[in-house]
Enzyme design. Structure first.
Site, short mmCIF file in Angstrom:
data_model
loop_
_atom_site.label_atom_id
_atom_site.label_comp_id
_atom_site.label_asym_id
_atom_site.label_seq_id
_atom_site.Cartn_x
_atom_site.Cartn_y
_atom_site.Cartn_z
N GLY A 10 0.46 -0.92 0.31
CA GLY A 10 -0.04 0.14 -0.31
C GLY A 10 0.38 1.38 -0.29
CD GLU A 103 5.27 -8.40 8.43
OE1 GLU A 103 5.79 -8.43 8.99
OE2 GLU A 103 5.20 -10.26 9.35
CG ASP A 127 -1.30 -0.55 9.23
OD1 ASP A 127 -1.85 0.83 9.42
OD2 ASP A 127 -2.44 -1.63 8.54
N GLY A 170 -5.50 0.75 10.48
CA GLY A 170 -4.94 -0.46 11.88
C GLY A 170 -5.30 -1.64 11.57
#
Ligand code: F6P
Length: 351
Positions: A10, A103, A127, A170
């Site tokens: 993102g 991640e 996040d 989140g």
């Protein structure tokens, strides 16, 4: 020195600061060159790229998004993906690929390093959930956007004596919710780290409203979940990459609170507004520091590392140590958040 750079996952305010700084550092410190792959790993696999130089990067520092484009495609989704990345490195004579991402991108970076491909990771996500770095760029911008929204919601909530629920991003952690909740003076903040009991939330709100006309702002992270067996949550859809498409918990919380308290409740879902637009100063500076540090890491041939912020210094950590466990909100901050929750009529205290 010749570096390939890409942005994956993102988007996030501050990506262009990283790209610009990496280009500048490669040029000034090493007399090197940078090429930018388009649309994340997809551009590496499809050999879509552009040369990046200082002139190309002029004016991009305050711009949100990424001039290179991004996608959630990953090489390991293809049987020969790693070989194709290796071939791209050889074809372009690259010393390394600098991969800026979250991640997922850091996981690919770890695997490519294992497979002998020179890579350096730069952590990115609004996040703020990547382990071993105290902050990721983009996070502070998202918090500011949410805080501005909460400030505005306060006045309309007060005028109508309503409960206004604000759903923020989140997916797995509540960093944005806690920071924005504290900064915006939220009444209650619900986060994935602490499952909530909707009955208790409602009772706290009723108790608060009994003491006079008090508008209530509930900040809820999109990944917040009720305590098992207390409230049914619709199963999230899954996107083409297998990620849950979250969003909707805010509407559920508002509907339940209205039913249980009789107080008018509405929901605002901030969504991708939180990822758009110009980065705040902190994110521009952190992105710049990460960009420079990533080039230093390539120069030092510190492949398989991720740059990180620790105690205000930029350090390198093995990327494999940074993945597989997300950074949750500190217990201290969770307690600070709960201090502002209205006391419960029976249980007292703050929850
Ligand atoms: O990981 C960053 C993030 O913004 C999450 O907070 C959110 O759940 C997700 O991305 C949204 O992803 P997409 O842009 O693919 O809908």
């Amino acid at each position: 020195m010749r570096i390939g750079i890409l942005t994956g996952g993102g988007d996030c305010p501050g990506l262009n600061a990283v790209i610009r700084a990496a280009v500048r550092a490669a040029d000034v410190d090493h007399g090197g060159e940078v090429i930018g792959f388009h649309d994340g790993w997809r551009g590496v696999l499809e050999d879509r790229w552009e040369p990046l130089d200082v002139a190309r990067c002029r004016g991009i520092l305050p711009r949100g998004g990424t001039i290179l484009g991004t996608s959630r495609d990953q090489p390991y989704q293809r049987p020969d993906g790693a070989e194709q990345v290796g071939a791209a490195v050889a074809r372009h004579g690259l010393d390394a690929i600098v991969a800026i991402g979250g991640e997922g991108t850091m996981g690919v970076t770890k695997d490519l390093h294992r497979d002998g491909i020179p890579v350096v990771g730069v952590p990115k996500t609004i996040d703020n959930d990547i382990a071993l770095t105290e902050m990721t760029f983009g996070f502070q911008t998202a918090v500011q956007i949410c805080t501005d929204a909460i400030d505005r919601l306060h006045t309309t909530a007060e005028s109508h004596d309503r409960v206004l629920v604000v759903e923020v991003m989140g997916r797995h952690v509540g960093h944005i919710a806690v920071w924005a909740g504290l900064a915006g003076g939220a009444t209650i903040t619900l986060v994935p780290e602490v499952p909530f009991d909707i009955a208790e939330v409602s009772e706290r709100i009723v108790a608060r409203h009994h003491h006079g006309k008090w508008a209530t702002i509930i900040v809820v992270a999109e990944g917040a979940r009720p305590e098992p067996g207390t409230l049914e949550v619709r199963k999230a859809d899954v996107d083409s990459y297998g990620h849950e498409v979250l969003g909707g918990i805010g509407h559920l919380v508002a509907a339940e609170v209205q039913d249980r308290t009789g107080i008018d409740a509405r929901t605002t879902v901030l969504g991708h507004v939180q990822r758009g637009g110009s980065p705040v100063a902190f994110d521009r500076v952190l992105g710049t520091r990460f960009g420079i540090a990533s080039v230093d890491a390539v120069a030092a041939r510190a492949f398989g590392t991720m740059v990180a912020l620790q105690q205000n210094h930029i350090v390198r950590v093995p990327v494999e140590d940074a993945i597989g466990h997300l950074k949750q909100v500190d217990a201290d901050l969770l307690r600070d958040r709960a201090l502002f929750h209205p006391p419960h009529p029976d249980r007292g205290g703050h929850g």
